[in-house]
Design a protein around this motif. Structure first.
Motif, PDB file in Angstrom:
ATOM      1  N   ARG A 224       0.829  -1.203   0.000  1.00  0.00           N
ATOM      2  CA  ARG A 224       0.000   0.000   0.000  1.00  0.00           C
ATOM      3  C   ARG A 224       0.867   1.258   0.000  1.00  0.00           C
ATOM      4  O   ARG A 224       0.554   2.250  -0.677  1.00  0.00           O
ATOM      5  N   SER A 228       0.602   3.808  -3.066  1.00  0.00           N
ATOM      6  CA  SER A 228       0.123   5.150  -2.716  1.00  0.00           C
ATOM      7  C   SER A 228       1.146   6.208  -3.108  1.00  0.00           C
ATOM      8  O   SER A 228       0.788   7.309  -3.546  1.00  0.00           O
ATOM      9  N   ASP A 233      -4.036   9.515  -4.373  1.00  0.00           N
ATOM     10  CA  ASP A 233      -5.443   9.210  -4.104  1.00  0.00           C
ATOM     11  C   ASP A 233      -6.081   8.345  -5.177  1.00  0.00           C
ATOM     12  O   ASP A 233      -7.181   7.822  -4.983  1.00  0.00           O
ATOM     13  N   ARG A 235      -4.997   5.471  -6.113  1.00  0.00           N
ATOM     14  CA  ARG A 235      -4.788   4.041  -5.827  1.00  0.00           C
ATOM     15  C   ARG A 235      -6.123   3.349  -5.582  1.00  0.00           C
ATOM     16  O   ARG A 235      -6.928   3.775  -4.773  1.00  0.00           O
TER      17      ARG A 235
END
Length: 324
Positions: A224, A228, A233, A235
């Motif tokens: 993540r 990211s 944003d 993702r």
């Protein structure tokens, strides 16, 4: 086996690799957070050790630049056997590092045996890293470097018809995205793509991402963090390009022969299996290896183990068949 603190079962680690993980734990936490990116970069050095290791193998390393799509300069390293002459096999290499770490000589040693065996030339790309340079900068840098390599193949000593793209981890994902760009833009033809445990899917919705959480190398949290950094944003949204996250590609036709490997106990397992399946469904050629009990990049972290030797041996055999 179950992860600590969760009821989700996961495949067990290979016993030899589990022992290696225990020694790695003191140096490398399973979860990389955004706050750790810059401090970890400082500890990784500038690639000088990798350069020296290549020279000790009898390889020459020189650096050039290629123009980027936005008017900048992309650093490339050219690695070849000392005294290389003529035109032969070429490898275009994309390093790993979760989109946020690494340098263009990191991991090139995985190609060293092939460079010496085939008197081949490798070009490794120093793409810009996230989060300072988010998508599409990294994959566009990789594509621009590939175009430069193909255009300069003759002077580099590369047979343009025998150019193979290779990448590991994030570099495997970027290599896959670069190959899609080459197909869709009618760019350089590739003889094959070698995707070593590639990072392909930003959506975080596979069984393997849920299984590898707080354990191993490059777990769900690290993934993540990397995605990211690359996508911000976007993702997991519908706004992500197939070139940034190749697992999203609905059309995997027209790709060169492909090799994909991964471990059964790593985050990328399911997306890598799905990518090979998508190539097969489109009528393409892919070879897939899922190594039982393997954590992410175990061949690099524990090259002495039996499973790591089997993994590198399978790649050797594929390259031999591809180039014979």
């Amino acid at each position: 086996m179950k992860n600590a603190g969760t009821a989700i079962p996961r495949p067990p680690f290979d016993p030899e690799l589990e022992a290696a993980l225990e020694s790695l734990a003191a140096q490398l936490p399973p979860t990389i957070t955004p706050e750790m990116i810059h401090p970890l970069r400082q500890t990784m050095g500038d690639g000088a050790d990798a350069r020296q290791a290549l020279v000790r193998r009898g390889l020459e390393v020189r650096d050039v630049t290629a123009p980027s799509s936005d008017g900048g300069a992309i650093p490339l390293s050219i690695v070849q056997p000392a005294g290389h002459v003529g035109a032969g096999v070429g490898f275009y290499y994309v390093h790993g590092g979760g989109m946020v770490f690494g340098d263009r000589l990191g991991g090139v040693e995985v190609l060293a045996d092939w460079l010496l065996r085939y008197d081949a030339v490798a070009v490794s790309v120093g793409y810009r890293l996230a989060p300072e340079h988010p998508d599409p900068a990294p994959v566009e840098d990789c594509y621009a470097g590939l175009v430069w390599t193909a255009e300069h193949a003759e002077e580099l000593g590369i047979d343009a018809g025998r150019l193979v793209i290779a990448g590991s981890s994030a570099g495997g994902g970027l290599a896959a995205g670069t190959t899609l760009l080459a197909r869709d833009r009618c760019g350089p033809a590739l003889a094959g793509q070698l995707l070593m445990y590639p990072m392909l899917d930003d959506r975080d919705d596979t069984a393997s991402t849920r299984q590898i959480d707080g354990v191993g190398v490059w777990d769900r949290g690290s993934n993540r963090t990397g995605w990211s950094a690359l996508l911000g944003d976007r993702r997991g949204s519908d706004e992500v390009s197939v070139y940034a996250a190749p697992a999203r590609a609905g059309d995997l036709s027209g790709l060169p022969p492909t090799f994909i490997d991964c471990g059964s106990a790593e985050v990328f397992r399911d997306e890598d299996i799905a990518y090979a399946s998508g190539i097969w469904a489109a009528g393409g050629q892919a070879e897939l290896h899922v190594w039982p009990g393997g954590f992410h990049a175990f061949d690099a972290f524990a090259p002495h183990t039996t499973l790591a030797k089997d993994m590198t041996g399978a790649r050797d055999q594929w390259i031999d068949r591809l180039l014979s």
